[in-house]
Design a protein around this motif. Sequence first.
Motif, PDB file in Angstrom:
ATOM      1  N   SER A 170       3.953  18.766  -4.453  1.00  0.00           N
ATOM      2  CA  SER A 170       4.190  17.378  -4.828  1.00  0.00           C
ATOM      3  C   SER A 170       2.979  16.746  -5.476  1.00  0.00           C
ATOM      4  O   SER A 170       3.021  15.597  -5.873  1.00  0.00           O
ATOM      5  CB  SER A 170       4.570  16.565  -3.587  1.00  0.00           C
ATOM      6  N   GLY A 171       1.879  17.486  -5.573  1.00  0.00           N
ATOM      7  CA  GLY A 171       0.673  16.934  -6.151  1.00  0.00           C
ATOM      8  C   GLY A 171      -0.053  16.037  -5.188  1.00  0.00           C
ATOM      9  O   GLY A 171      -0.892  15.250  -5.575  1.00  0.00           O
ATOM     10  N   ALA A 172       0.270  16.124  -3.903  1.00  0.00           N
ATOM     11  CA  ALA A 172      -0.284  15.222  -2.916  1.00  0.00           C
ATOM     12  C   ALA A 172      -1.673  15.626  -2.440  1.00  0.00           C
ATOM     13  O   ALA A 172      -2.351  14.860  -1.818  1.00  0.00           O
ATOM     14  CB  ALA A 172       0.655  15.125  -1.720  1.00  0.00           C
TER      15      ALA A 172
ATOM     16  N   TYR B  87      -1.994   6.567  -2.610  1.00  0.00           N
ATOM     17  CA  TYR B  87      -1.085   6.992  -3.667  1.00  0.00           C
ATOM     18  C   TYR B  87      -0.675   5.808  -4.522  1.00  0.00           C
ATOM     19  O   TYR B  87      -0.548   4.687  -4.031  1.00  0.00           O
ATOM     20  CB  TYR B  87       0.177   7.619  -3.060  1.00  0.00           C
ATOM     21  N   SER B  88      -0.425   6.070  -5.792  1.00  0.00           N
ATOM     22  CA  SER B  88       0.110   5.043  -6.676  1.00  0.00           C
ATOM     23  C   SER B  88       1.566   4.781  -6.284  1.00  0.00           C
ATOM     24  O   SER B  88       2.158   5.536  -5.509  1.00  0.00           O
ATOM     25  CB  SER B  88       0.043   5.512  -8.129  1.00  0.00           C
TER      26      SER B  88
ATOM     27  N   GLU C 151       3.668   7.789  -7.292  1.00  0.00           N
ATOM     28  CA  GLU C 151       3.455   8.924  -6.395  1.00  0.00           C
ATOM     29  C   GLU C 151       4.106   8.680  -5.043  1.00  0.00           C
ATOM     30  O   GLU C 151       4.720   9.580  -4.469  1.00  0.00           O
ATOM     31  CB  GLU C 151       1.958   9.166  -6.206  1.00  0.00           C
TER      32      GLU C 151
ATOM     33  N   LYS D 150       7.810   9.223  -5.268  1.00  0.00           N
ATOM     34  CA  LYS D 150       8.130  10.654  -5.322  1.00  0.00           C
ATOM     35  C   LYS D 150       8.006  11.296  -3.941  1.00  0.00           C
ATOM     36  O   LYS D 150       8.852  12.093  -3.538  1.00  0.00           O
ATOM     37  CB  LYS D 150       7.185  11.334  -6.311  1.00  0.00           C
ATOM     38  N   LEU D 151       6.974  10.935  -3.207  1.00  0.00           N
ATOM     39  CA  LEU D 151       6.743  11.517  -1.884  1.00  0.00           C
ATOM     40  C   LEU D 151       7.783  11.096  -0.858  1.00  0.00           C
ATOM     41  O   LEU D 151       8.186  11.888  -0.021  1.00  0.00           O
ATOM     42  CB  LEU D 151       5.351  11.132  -1.373  1.00  0.00           C
TER      43      LEU D 151
END
Length: 77
Positions: free
Chosen positions: A11-13, A24-25, A28, A31-32
Amino acid sequence: MTNLSLQSSKSGAANDDGQRRIAYSIAEAAKLTGLGRTTLYSLLGNGRLASVKIGNRRLIHSAALERLVSGEPGVHC
């Protein structure tokens, strides 16, 4: 407490070095959590989700997201 799996590199986390991100933005966070951006902005506007604005960016602390999805008392959608 429910773990959002915020450490998932899929997830790019996580950072490139594998460390967990602390904020997180809006995009983001959406998405999470699987929530829409509009829902997140509504929660921010109602004071149900805390964030910090740094420059032009609004960031949500990972702990705030975990509290939101865990259903802890004091966080109502």
